[in-house]
Design a protein around this motif. Structure first.
Motif, PDB file in Angstrom:
ATOM      1  N   GLU A  35       7.344  13.063  59.285  1.00 56.21           N
ATOM      2  CA  GLU A  35       6.160  14.004  58.698  1.00 56.21           C
ATOM      3  C   GLU A  35       5.503  13.497  57.470  1.00 56.21           C
ATOM      4  O   GLU A  35       4.323  13.482  57.472  1.00 56.21           O
ATOM      5  CB  GLU A  35       7.125  15.289  58.218  1.00 56.21           C
ATOM      6  CG  GLU A  35       6.192  16.316  57.818  1.00 56.21           C
ATOM      7  CD  GLU A  35       7.009  17.468  57.421  1.00 56.21           C
ATOM      8  OE1 GLU A  35       7.790  18.083  58.259  1.00 56.21           O
ATOM      9  OE2 GLU A  35       7.084  17.885  56.020  1.00 56.21           O
ATOM     10  N   CYS A  36       6.080  12.814  56.677  1.00 59.08           N
ATOM     11  CA  CYS A  36       5.689  12.081  55.624  1.00 59.08           C
ATOM     12  C   CYS A  36       5.847  10.569  56.021  1.00 59.08           C
ATOM     13  O   CYS A  36       6.799  10.199  56.112  1.00 59.08           O
ATOM     14  CB  CYS A  36       6.405  12.204  54.339  1.00 59.08           C
ATOM     15  SG  CYS A  36       6.014  11.122  53.117  1.00 59.08           S
ATOM     16  N   SER A  37       4.574   9.883  56.595  1.00 55.56           N
ATOM     17  CA  SER A  37       4.947   8.643  57.392  1.00 55.56           C
ATOM     18  C   SER A  37       4.413   7.504  56.671  1.00 55.56           C
ATOM     19  O   SER A  37       3.686   6.769  57.116  1.00 55.56           O
ATOM     20  CB  SER A  37       4.418   9.052  58.698  1.00 55.56           C
ATOM     21  OG  SER A  37       5.009   8.182  59.775  1.00 55.56           O
ATOM     22  N   CYS A  38       4.789   7.683  55.415  1.00 52.05           N
ATOM     23  CA  CYS A  38       4.308   6.369  54.505  1.00 52.05           C
ATOM     24  C   CYS A  38       4.563   5.140  54.731  1.00 52.05           C
ATOM     25  O   CYS A  38       4.261   4.038  54.996  1.00 52.05           O
ATOM     26  CB  CYS A  38       4.552   6.572  52.886  1.00 52.05           C
ATOM     27  SG  CYS A  38       6.412   6.866  52.877  1.00 52.05           S
TER      28      CYS A  38
ATOM     29  N   TYR B 132      12.822   4.978  57.321  1.00 52.76           N
ATOM     30  CA  TYR B 132      12.198   5.415  56.138  1.00 52.76           C
ATOM     31  C   TYR B 132      13.095   5.197  55.110  1.00 52.76           C
ATOM     32  O   TYR B 132      12.756   4.406  54.206  1.00 52.76           O
ATOM     33  CB  TYR B 132      12.225   7.039  56.257  1.00 52.76           C
ATOM     34  CG  TYR B 132      11.163   7.665  54.949  1.00 52.76           C
ATOM     35  CD1 TYR B 132      10.025   8.225  55.584  1.00 52.76           C
ATOM     36  CD2 TYR B 132      11.581   7.446  53.621  1.00 52.76           C
ATOM     37  CE1 TYR B 132       9.325   8.543  54.472  1.00 52.76           C
ATOM     38  CE2 TYR B 132      10.662   8.055  52.902  1.00 52.76           C
ATOM     39  CZ  TYR B 132       9.731   8.633  52.968  1.00 52.76           C
ATOM     40  OH  TYR B 132       8.765   9.314  52.195  1.00 52.76           O
TER      41      TYR B 132
ATOM     42  N   ASP C  54      -2.259   7.922  55.287  1.00 52.83           N
ATOM     43  CA  ASP C  54      -1.870   7.360  56.332  1.00 52.83           C
ATOM     44  C   ASP C  54      -2.940   6.850  57.083  1.00 52.83           C
ATOM     45  O   ASP C  54      -2.793   5.445  57.699  1.00 52.83           O
ATOM     46  CB  ASP C  54      -1.204   8.421  57.172  1.00 52.83           C
ATOM     47  CG  ASP C  54      -0.062   9.043  56.434  1.00 52.83           C
ATOM     48  OD1 ASP C  54       0.627   8.542  55.855  1.00 52.83           O
ATOM     49  OD2 ASP C  54       0.343  10.361  56.881  1.00 52.83           O
TER      50      ASP C  54
ATOM     51  N   VAL D  83       4.094  20.013  47.807  1.00 51.80           N
ATOM     52  CA  VAL D  83       3.167  18.850  48.552  1.00 51.80           C
ATOM     53  C   VAL D  83       3.202  19.431  50.102  1.00 51.80           C
ATOM     54  O   VAL D  83       4.261  19.421  50.602  1.00 51.80           O
ATOM     55  CB  VAL D  83       4.019  17.768  48.426  1.00 51.80           C
ATOM     56  CG1 VAL D  83       3.671  16.489  49.372  1.00 51.80           C
ATOM     57  CG2 VAL D  83       3.992  16.972  46.958  1.00 51.80           C
TER      58      VAL D  83
ATOM     59  N   PHE E 298      -0.751  13.495  52.641  1.00 51.62           N
ATOM     60  CA  PHE E 298      -0.601  12.104  52.631  1.00 51.62           C
ATOM     61  C   PHE E 298      -1.581  11.457  53.733  1.00 51.62           C
ATOM     62  O   PHE E 298      -1.670  10.433  53.944  1.00 51.62           O
ATOM     63  CB  PHE E 298       0.689  11.402  52.698  1.00 51.62           C
ATOM     64  CG  PHE E 298       1.611  12.120  51.887  1.00 51.62           C
ATOM     65  CD1 PHE E 298       1.690  11.739  50.560  1.00 51.62           C
ATOM     66  CD2 PHE E 298       2.466  12.988  52.508  1.00 51.62           C
ATOM     67  CE1 PHE E 298       2.736  12.510  49.927  1.00 51.62           C
ATOM     68  CE2 PHE E 298       3.678  13.556  51.780  1.00 51.62           C
ATOM     69  CZ  PHE E 298       3.624  13.350  50.273  1.00 51.62           C
ATOM     70  N   TRP E 299      -2.259  12.755  54.516  1.00 54.04           N
ATOM     71  CA  TRP E 299      -2.931  12.281  55.479  1.00 54.04           C
ATOM     72  C   TRP E 299      -4.057  11.187  55.181  1.00 54.04           C
ATOM     73  O   TRP E 299      -4.278  10.036  56.100  1.00 54.04           O
ATOM     74  CB  TRP E 299      -3.530  13.426  56.571  1.00 54.04           C
ATOM     75  CG  TRP E 299      -2.324  14.144  57.233  1.00 54.04           C
ATOM     76  CD1 TRP E 299      -1.125  13.839  57.066  1.00 54.04           C
ATOM     77  CD2 TRP E 299      -2.736  15.102  58.341  1.00 54.04           C
ATOM     78  NE1 TRP E 299      -0.324  15.014  58.113  1.00 54.04           N
ATOM     79  CE2 TRP E 299      -1.387  15.365  58.753  1.00 54.04           C
ATOM     80  CE3 TRP E 299      -3.857  15.691  58.989  1.00 54.04           C
ATOM     81  CZ2 TRP E 299      -1.314  16.542  59.712  1.00 54.04           C
ATOM     82  CZ3 TRP E 299      -3.767  16.516  59.848  1.00 54.04           C
ATOM     83  CH2 TRP E 299      -2.380  16.790  60.292  1.00 54.04           C
TER      84      TRP E 299
ATOM     85  N   HIS F 258      -0.903  13.981  44.681  1.00 53.86           N
ATOM     86  CA  HIS F 258      -1.283  12.784  45.409  1.00 53.86           C
ATOM     87  C   HIS F 258      -2.824  12.241  45.580  1.00 53.86           C
ATOM     88  O   HIS F 258      -3.104  11.258  46.702  1.00 53.86           O
ATOM     89  CB  HIS F 258      -0.786  12.611  46.794  1.00 53.86           C
ATOM     90  CG  HIS F 258       1.035  12.571  46.680  1.00 53.86           C
ATOM     91  ND1 HIS F 258       1.398  13.415  46.093  1.00 53.86           N
ATOM     92  CD2 HIS F 258       1.658  11.324  46.963  1.00 53.86           C
ATOM     93  CE1 HIS F 258       2.991  12.825  46.196  1.00 53.86           C
ATOM     94  NE2 HIS F 258       2.968  11.632  46.636  1.00 53.86           N
TER      95      HIS F 258
ATOM     96  N   LYS G 157       2.280  19.645  53.956  1.00 53.54           N
ATOM     97  CA  LYS G 157       2.638  18.382  54.959  1.00 53.54           C
ATOM     98  C   LYS G 157       1.727  17.474  55.173  1.00 53.54           C
ATOM     99  O   LYS G 157       1.779  16.151  55.490  1.00 53.54           O
ATOM    100  CB  LYS G 157       3.187  19.077  56.300  1.00 53.54           C
ATOM    101  CG  LYS G 157       4.118  19.662  56.291  1.00 53.54           C
ATOM    102  CD  LYS G 157       5.041  20.405  57.348  1.00 53.54           C
ATOM    103  CE  LYS G 157       6.340  21.148  56.993  1.00 53.54           C
ATOM    104  NZ  LYS G 157       6.861  21.766  58.229  1.00 53.54           N
ATOM    105  N   HIS G 158       0.336  17.731  55.021  1.00 51.86           N
ATOM    106  CA  HIS G 158      -0.714  16.933  55.350  1.00 51.86           C
ATOM    107  C   HIS G 158      -1.190  16.087  54.242  1.00 51.86           C
ATOM    108  O   HIS G 158      -2.244  15.630  54.237  1.00 51.86           O
ATOM    109  CB  HIS G 158      -1.966  17.981  55.843  1.00 51.86           C
ATOM    110  CG  HIS G 158      -2.445  18.880  54.662  1.00 51.86           C
ATOM    111  ND1 HIS G 158      -1.672  20.104  54.654  1.00 51.86           N
ATOM    112  CD2 HIS G 158      -3.363  18.876  53.920  1.00 51.86           C
ATOM    113  CE1 HIS G 158      -2.124  20.784  53.631  1.00 51.86           C
ATOM    114  NE2 HIS G 158      -3.179  20.042  53.049  1.00 51.86           N
TER     115      HIS G 158
END
Lengths: 676, 676
Positions: A416-419, A397, A72, A63, A68-69, A133, A65-66
């Motif tokens: 970084e993963c900012s869900c 988190y 987000d 996965v 889930f952008w 994802h 880093k980006h």
């Protein structure tokens, strides 16, 4: 159907309350702060499809880093659309419009709409449903589009999303020419069912239903598990496995180890689990409402309940937190609930409790039972609320019940993963939808009140407008005044939740002779509501209580609670503490004093609890020579004397767990203290 | 040097004792039973280098099922050679000779000697030191060869082994043309140092020393970590990782996360850790003895002690078991010591405690301190001894302190990875070497007695023969009679361990005025031993005691112990139990009665302990509606009454933990019970 994310606009938080304080903070501070973070990190512009330096970072597998952008941005749009309805803000409005414009521009001609596989790995779409994802991001785009349409009354976002959903439906399904896959991270299922409610499109329903039912099929693709097949197609050997997989093919991580209907216990990544179960419950609700006959409504309902029971009885912290294990952000063995990092657990992700609230809300539609609402309220006030500071700019988190040197009790501006941060925003934005369920049945109107606060509900039942207003200082005390406005011809039944922690102690005024409480709800029949338009419920038993976790957790701790609020100690009020309260104990006979306090930033009131406990001396252990036989001898005859001699009396101040880490300090915090 | 595996032959178990009972069982039953298993599983013939069907099984990665077969055979040879000295058996003798012949035939012309890379993956030798146990197997071949030469007085096994060691030395080392690698599983280090003692070959010492010191070098090979380099050479991406690795590059699993001298805590696979530390301690011993000046003797000694302290103080069960975590067969966080599978731990591998005994034995040479011997004895009687049934045919691999439905308290005849059974055999075979250390210094002879039993030591000091005989019923009681035979001119100091659990309570008869106990050893100076050739030590305080684990383990349990023996409850004696004693509690004030019993098969005596405890009722929990709020309310004012009302008095019978699972039953067992 009656999704809270749709229905919340029928509720107005028309007066002050703790919930409204947080909601206003989200509207006036958090949304803007999160927008700033989206912009600062590159997320806001990501749908321009330009290269961003972070895309070069291949240090994380599978996965990046980006990944889930998309979500987000989508979750922020969703939150913004909820909040704009309450408090218009031109900058937020403009940002939503800009984002929607960029998203529209990012869509491929065939409808495909995903950052990573458009910019970073073009040509590889749908090659790794297990990890990448894609469908999760799609789900959040769907939810954003629904929120967007509801607020803006246009299809600028829904249009591309529908096109994307059509492509997904053409790609996945039971037909031979389609792939028999499903997302590693459930989310699109519940989003599709909401979309189905909005559009009535049968393909949308079928796609959601397929994703839920196909999941975990051991022979779904070419006689094999879908994730095995796609891994082979990627050229991976089974032991090339994501970090959360303790062994190869740990598909329980994403609830795909067996078909959902066959699963006996709730397993794996907790957010995935509760999102999936929410959608499964939706399938049952749709059937019960006669909107879809899937023939398995009872099975879905039973499954949702079976796993709910396993979760709440054996895998839930006293705060409502779920998913104890950091390694896979999820559920451990039954009763494995260590309070913090030093004890080997304490994860309890914010998003997971938001998911648990969604699940509870759905289960209340299947079976009006206060136990669901009790847990929904627990999760709201003790996990979701502790996940944001009172200033609205910092978040957690994971929500440990005990701090440690490696993980002090602190919040961060962003991850970084900012869900979690935008999830908190969208939950507060749509919170009105969780307060009550309502409608009409058999010619009568009804409102089932799940959560108490200060709020006003307006809805139409059989063409007649009904307004129900509740006013309270909840959770400071249990007094809730109601005002009902309905047409005299509209027979109305109200059901008011009597929380289980009140042990059935309440008063209703004017009194209701032969009051009936069914499954945790006090029933006010039409005969009562016809004559009593104003009445007051008082939930009693707000006195502080000690609660204990199950003995199989191997923790003999006492946790203070008052009403729906779980308490903790922090070093800010207990300045002598220097070891995360590991050695502090309390007796169940301790005398508890209440002290009303006012929070500095918001002016909100809270009740601090003051009592006396003990610091345990470690002298017997400190006296041991290092490296000698493990354990110490317990002297039977002198135990009582020793115990007393080995402890120092301490004044203890407890505050609501949701209020932790708001006043500086060293970050020492604990929820449950050792029981004397 | 004074390796127990060499010196054991100077000790004779000349009378009955619990230890001798087990040793005889190993000689007369276990060796033959394990030989049968070696033959049945294909191991015995593996050095014929024929294909075996199991070699086709590629389901396990990176370690195929046959990877340890070399060491299984080698450890059996070692055990057999130890036992043959005591009890000759023609069939065992022949099997050893046959195996040695086959091993000789399996060696390559260049000296290479490894099953897997000769038969299954020829051409790939030395490509995966991290996982493939090549050097581990080599280590056990070395130890087998030493045992073989000592018994057979020929070099039939040592010769090929020396040739192999030469090849290894040519392959690995600090020189530019050599590989800068080291084994994933330490073992060869301690074996090489034993080989060095036997041969005096400097290259052997240098190779051992290199392996120990190079380990964990972050820039050892081409400026990178050796395991990174070889993984890249294998074409693996970092996330293709063995099952015990929670994340990529979890080199702490094999103690290679940083150089050993820099490691602050003991981490990873527990067998690897203690084998490695044993070798590190050996480096220090060699320096102290003036045999090798490596310039770092203090650093190695400090490291061994630092990690020993971390292990015993924070990562050791009350039984002496180490390595709580099943997932990596190793150490968890400080104080993470769950008793069994249901609680998330309880591994405590047999081999790890054998390694801890080896480490303790080495540390006693560096610093005569009873705390090492205390733990050595604890490990012997409570882990090693519980790992084999009294019949000598069944074994445990891991030694949980509490059973569960998924893992009842049972033993197995053999394991797929069968390191533990032959390890138990070789430990019992060489046990005499652990009882005492001895020699001469400054013209005086000395014997330091670490373990009590019935045994006779004969050795020469400065040309004079010394015989020390001890006779006791240990561990039934603490009375130990000694007889010393020495030349009148040989001044002899005896040091007798006073176990820490005796709290210094002992008598010596004839009395010794001004008796001095230094670091857990009673010193009998030459003035005493000259006049008292017969004397009796009695360790007092054999009354049963309750011990408690550190409170940070989050277990408030009481464990019964008596002398060096830790006790447990089993359903065989407590037939009412049906839930692994999870709900059984005991008070520190409980009155304990002793009952002498005789074990059926061996006729050995043991002391059962009888007392009264309580079964906790779960009624408060059972009354809870499933799926409701987590926790129960603790009623302060009625707590005492409720606690009493909620429990049923139970007669409890405890037996030594080493004796568990010998008499049938349902497999319910627990060491520590909840403290009332």
């Amino acid at each position: 159907m009656a999704y809270p994310q749709t229905r919340f606009r029928q509720t107005e938080f028309h007066g002050p309350s703790l919930l409204q304080t947080r909601r206003e903070t989200v509207s006036h501070v958090t949304l803007q702060a999160q927008l700033d973070m989206l912009k600062r990190t590159g997320r806001f512009d990501c749908f321009k499809l330009q290269w961003h330096p972070v895309y070069d970072d291949t240090s994380q597998w599978p996965v990046p880093k980006h990944l889930f952008w998309d979500s987000d941005c989508a979750k922020w749009i969703e939150a913004a659309c909820y909040c704009l309805a309450d408090a218009y803000d031109p900058e937020i409005d403009k940002a939503v419009r800009d984002l929607v414009e960029m998203i529209r521009g990012a869509q491929g001609s065939d409808g495909y709409l995903n950052l990573h596989y458009t910019v970073v790995e073009p040509g590889k779409r749908w090659t790794n449903l297990r990890d990448m994802h894609e469908l999760y991001n799609a789900g959040h785009l769907i939810e954003a589009a629904l929120a967007h349409r509801n607020y803006y009354h246009n299809d600028l976002l829904l249009e591309p999303v529908l096109k994307y959903v059509k492509l997904i439906h053409e790609t996945f399904g039971p037909e031979d020419h389609k792939r028999h896959g499903y997302p590693g991270h459930p989310e699109i299922e519940l989003a599709l069912l909401r979309l189905y409610e909005a559009t009535g499109n049968q393909e949308t329903y079928a796609l959601a239903s397929y994703f839920i039912e196909e999941r975990g099929n051991p022979k779904g693709q070419d006689g094999k598990h879908y994730y095995d097949v796609e891994a082979t197609e990627r050229g991976e050997r089974p032991w090339m496995r994501p970090d959360p997989y303790p062994t190869a093919r740990s598909y329980w991580y994403c609830q795909a180890h067996e078909p959902l209907l066959e699963q006996k216990t709730i397993e794996g990544h907790s957010v995935r689990a509760v999102y999936l179960l929410t959608a499964a419950a939706d399938l049952a609700v749709l059937d019960r409402l006669g909107l879809q006959a899937n023939g398995k409504a009872n099975a879905w309902s039973e499954t949702a309940n079976r796993l709910w029971n396993n979760m709440t009885d054996k895998k839930m912290y006293l705060t409502g937190g779920i998913g104890a294990i950091p390694a896979w952000e999820g559920f451990g063995r039954d009763y494995f609930l260590p309070p913090g990092t030093d004890e080997g657990g304490g994860y309890a992700e914010t998003c997971a409790s938001i998911g648990a609230m969604m699940l509870a809300e759905r289960l209340l539609h299947l079976d009006l039972d206060g136990r669901y609402a009790d847990v929904m309220e627990l999760s709201l006030y003790n996990v979701v609320m502790t996940a944001m500071d009172v200033g609205g700019r910092a978040f957690t988190y994971d929500n440990q019940l005990a701090s440690s040197d490696t993980q002090p009790s602190r919040r961060e501006e962003w991850f970084e993963c900012s869900c979690c941060p935008p999830n908190v925003s969208r939950l507060y934005g749509s919170l009105g939808g969780y307060l009550w369920s309502y409608g009409s049945a058999n010619g009568e109107a009804f409102v089932n009140v799940h959560l108490y606060t200060t709020a006003k509900l307006c809805f139409e039942a059989d063409g007649n407008r009904i307004v129900l207003e509740q006013t309270s200082q909840w959770p400071l005390n249990g007094k809730v005044s109601f005002q009902l406005k309905n047409h005299s011809s509209t027979k109305t039944t109200l059901r008011l939740r009597i929380p289980s922690w009140s042990v059935g102690q309440f008063t209703i005024d004017p009194p209701l002779p032969d009051a009936s409480v069914e499954k945790g709800y006090l029933i006010l029949p039409p005969t009562y509501t016809e004559t009593n338009k104003s009445f007051t419920l008082e939930i009693l038993n707000f006195k502080p209580r000690f609660i204990a976790p199950h003995p199989y957790t191997n923790q003999r701790t006492l946790t203070l609670a008052r009403g729906p609020i779980v308490y903790c100690v922090e070093d800010v009020d207990n300045e002598w503490e220097s070891n995360h309260f590991k050695d502090v104990s309390i007796a169940p006979t301790a005398d508890i004093q209440e002290e009303e306090r006012v929070a500095e930033i918001t002016g909100e009131k809270y009740i601090a609890l003051k009592t006396t406990g003990y610091s345990r001396s470690q002298s017997q252990w400190e006296a041991k020579q290092p490296g000698s036989l493990p354990g110490v001898v317990v002297e039977a005859d002198t135990k009582e004397t020793k115990d007393t001699a080995l402890r120092t009396e301490r004044s203890l101040v407890f505050i609501p767990y949701y209020y932790r880490a708001n006043r500086g300090g060293k970050g020492h915090m604990r929820v449950g203290l050792n029981a004397v």
